[in-house]
Design a protein around this motif. Structure first.
Motif, PDB file in Angstrom:
ATOM      1  N   ASP A  77       0.814  -1.213   0.000  1.00  0.00           N
ATOM      2  CA  ASP A  77       0.000   0.000   0.000  1.00  0.00           C
ATOM      3  C   ASP A  77       0.851   1.268   0.000  1.00  0.00           C
ATOM      4  N   LEU A  78       2.034   1.186   0.605  1.00  0.00           N
ATOM      5  CA  LEU A  78       2.932   2.329   0.716  1.00  0.00           C
ATOM      6  C   LEU A  78       4.364   1.876   0.498  1.00  0.00           C
ATOM      7  N   ALA A  79       5.189   2.789   0.020  1.00  0.00           N
ATOM      8  CA  ALA A  79       6.637   2.591   0.037  1.00  0.00           C
ATOM      9  C   ALA A  79       7.231   3.816   0.707  1.00  0.00           C
ATOM     10  N   VAL A  80       8.183   3.613   1.590  1.00  0.00           N
ATOM     11  CA  VAL A  80       8.818   4.716   2.311  1.00  0.00           C
ATOM     12  C   VAL A  80      10.229   4.913   1.768  1.00  0.00           C
ATOM     13  N   HIS A  81      10.556   6.169   1.453  1.00  0.00           N
ATOM     14  CA  HIS A  81      11.863   6.488   0.880  1.00  0.00           C
ATOM     15  C   HIS A  81      12.490   7.669   1.609  1.00  0.00           C
ATOM     16  N   SER A  82      13.816   7.743   1.592  1.00  0.00           N
ATOM     17  CA  SER A  82      14.502   9.007   1.870  1.00  0.00           C
ATOM     18  C   SER A  82      14.269   9.882   0.650  1.00  0.00           C
ATOM     19  N   ALA A  83      13.667  11.044   0.858  1.00  0.00           N
ATOM     20  CA  ALA A  83      13.259  11.871  -0.279  1.00  0.00           C
ATOM     21  C   ALA A  83      14.448  12.293  -1.138  1.00  0.00           C
ATOM     22  N   LEU A  96       3.510  10.973  -4.594  1.00  0.00           N
ATOM     23  CA  LEU A  96       4.424  11.134  -3.470  1.00  0.00           C
ATOM     24  C   LEU A  96       3.847  12.100  -2.449  1.00  0.00           C
ATOM     25  N   MET A  97       4.122  11.844  -1.169  1.00  0.00           N
ATOM     26  CA  MET A  97       3.756  12.798  -0.129  1.00  0.00           C
ATOM     27  C   MET A  97       4.832  12.775   0.956  1.00  0.00           C
ATOM     28  N   PRO A  98       5.431  13.945   1.271  1.00  0.00           N
ATOM     29  CA  PRO A  98       6.370  13.986   2.396  1.00  0.00           C
ATOM     30  C   PRO A  98       5.604  13.771   3.697  1.00  0.00           C
ATOM     31  N   ALA A 218       6.404   9.196   1.452  1.00  0.00           N
ATOM     32  CA  ALA A 218       5.569   8.020   1.207  1.00  0.00           C
ATOM     33  C   ALA A 218       5.119   8.033  -0.248  1.00  0.00           C
ATOM     34  N   GLU A 219       5.259   6.896  -0.893  1.00  0.00           N
ATOM     35  CA  GLU A 219       4.818   6.741  -2.279  1.00  0.00           C
ATOM     36  C   GLU A 219       3.635   5.781  -2.289  1.00  0.00           C
ATOM     37  N   TYR A 220       2.604   6.085  -3.093  1.00  0.00           N
ATOM     38  CA  TYR A 220       1.394   5.272  -3.076  1.00  0.00           C
ATOM     39  C   TYR A 220       0.716   5.314  -4.436  1.00  0.00           C
ATOM     40  N   GLU A 236       5.403  22.532   7.159  1.00  0.00           N
ATOM     41  CA  GLU A 236       6.694  23.149   6.839  1.00  0.00           C
ATOM     42  C   GLU A 236       7.561  22.196   6.019  1.00  0.00           C
ATOM     43  N   CYS A 237       7.542  20.929   6.408  1.00  0.00           N
ATOM     44  CA  CYS A 237       8.302  19.916   5.673  1.00  0.00           C
ATOM     45  C   CYS A 237       7.774  19.804   4.237  1.00  0.00           C
ATOM     46  N   GLU A 238       6.473  19.878   4.071  1.00  0.00           N
ATOM     47  CA  GLU A 238       5.877  19.795   2.731  1.00  0.00           C
ATOM     48  C   GLU A 238       6.352  20.953   1.855  1.00  0.00           C
TER      49      GLU A 238
END
Length: 309
Positions: A77-83, A96-98, A218-220, A236-238
Motif C-alpha cells: 500500500d505504501l513505500a517509504v523512501h529518503s526523499a 508522493l507525499m512527504p 511516502a509513495e502510493y 513546513e516539511c511539505e
C-alpha cells in the motif's frame, strides 16, 4: 476512504530503510490505533549492484523500481523512501507525499573513535569515502589535500570500510545515522561498530545538503491513502520538499549533476544558499510563503544553470 485494517509498507532491506519505514508505521498507528502495519522488505537492483557506480547502471531509480512495481500491482500500500534518493521522474500512476517532521539536514564525517578533527584540518592524504558528486566537489573546495574514494553500500557497510582499512572516514547524512541509532533494535544489533566511531557535524553552509535531505516520503498508488498520510504530514516539511524538488527540476538535475540547497527560516523569513556544479549563490529575506519560496528557488536555479552554460 481507506477500508482495510492493515497497511502493507514496502521497504528496502537495509537497517536504515527498515528503521525509517517503522517511523512512518508507528506514526500511522498513533493517529489510527485500529490500524495494523505489515512491513514487506524487498531487494532492489541498486542494493544488489554495489560493484559499480549508480551513474553506470541507471541512477537513483534503481532503489525504487521494485517497490513501485509492487505498488502498481497492489502487493503493497505504501513505500517509504529518503526523499533525497528519489528521482525527479517516476511512474505517473504513483504519487508522493512527504511525511513526518524533517530531520537534521546536514552531512556528517564519521571516523575512528577519538580522532579529533574537522574537514578543513584533515591531514594530507586522509581518505574519505563517498560516491556523491555533490559531496566530492564541496569537499574539494573545503580541503584540497584529502583523497576522496568512491564507496557504495548501506550505512553500516560504508562505516565498516573504515575498520577494514579501505578509507579513514566516510561522509553520511546526519538524519540517517540518527534514525538508525534511535531504533533500539538496530542500535543494539550494530552497537559493536557504532561504539567505535566518532561523528563530526558538517555545517549545512559548508557542504550544502542534497535537495530534500532529512525528509521521509511516502509513495502510493491508491488515493485512499491520502487521508491517512495527511494526518502524519508536517506543513513546513511539505513546503521545503516541494521547493527543493522544484530547484532540481529547474536545473534538470540527475545523478550525473551536482546540486545542493539549504533553506533556513529566520524570523519568519527564508534564507537560501544553493550550489550547482562548482558555484554557490545566496538569497535572503524571502517572505515565508510557499509561492515566494518557489519563485526564489526557480530564480536561483535558473541563474546557476546559466552560469554553467
Amino acid at each position: 476512504m481507506f477500508h482495510k485494517d492493515t497497511i502493507r509498507i514496502g521497504t528496502r532491506k537495509s537497517a536504515l530503510a527498515l528503521a525509517q519505514s517503522k517511523l512512518v508505521g508507528d506514526a500511522i498507528v498513533n493517529s489510527f490505533p485500529h490500524m495494523k502495519i505489515e512491513y514487506v522488505p524487498m531487494n532492489t537492483l541498486g542494493d544488489k549492484r554495489l560493484d559499480v557506480s549508480l551513474q553506470e547502471i541507471g541512477g537513483k531509480g534503481l532503489f525504487t523500481r521494485e517497490l513501485e512495481e509492487a505498488l502498481i500491482n497492489g502487493d503493497i500500500d505504501l513505500a517509504v523512501h529518503s526523499a533525497k534518493d528519489l528521482p525527479l521522474e517516476f511512474d505517473n500512476r504513483l504519487k508522493l507525499m512527504p511525511v513526518l517532521k524533517r530531520a537534521a539536514v546536514n552531512d556528517i564525517l564519521v571516523v575512528n573513535k577519538d580522532l579529533n578533527t574537522d574537514i578543513r584540518n584533515l591531514p594530507i592524504g586522509f581518505r574519505i569515502g563517498t560516491s556523491s558528486k555533490r559531496r566530492y566537489e564541496q569537499l574539494r573546495i573545503l580541503n584540497k589535500n584529502i583523497e576522496i574514494l568512491p564507496i557504495r553500500g548501506n550505512v553500516i557497510t560504508r562505516i565498516g570500510k573504515i575498520f577494514s582499512g579501505e578509507v579513514d572516514g566516510v561522509i553520511l547524512a546526519r538524519a540517517g545515522i540518527d534514525r538508525l541509532i534511535a531504533d533500539n533494535k538496530y542500535a543494539g544489533e550494530y552497537s559493536d561498530i557504532l561504539e567505535k566511531i566518532s561523528i563530526f557535524d558538517i555545517k549545512e553552509k559548508d557542504i550544502l545538503p542534497a535537495p530534500a535531505q532529512g525528509i521521509l516520503c511516502a509513495e502510493y498508488a491508491n488515493d485512499d491513502m491520502v487521508e491517512i498520510l495527511e494526518k502524519i504530514q508536517d506543513k513546513e516539511c511539505e513546503y521545503l520538499f516541494i521547493a527543493e524538488r522544484r530547484y532540481l527540476s529547474v536545473l534538470q538535475a540527475d545523478c550525473h549533476t551536482s546540486a545542493g540547497i539549504y533553506i533556513s527560516d529566520n524570523s519568519k523569513k527564508y534564507s537560501i544558499k544553493a550550489y550547482f556544479d562548482g558555484k554557490y549563490m545566496e538569497m535572503d529575506s524571502i517572505e515565508n510563503t510557499l509561492e515566494n519560496l518557489l519563485i526564489t528557488v526557480e530564480k536561483l536555479a535558473d541563474k546557476l544553470k546559466r552560469e554553467n552554460v
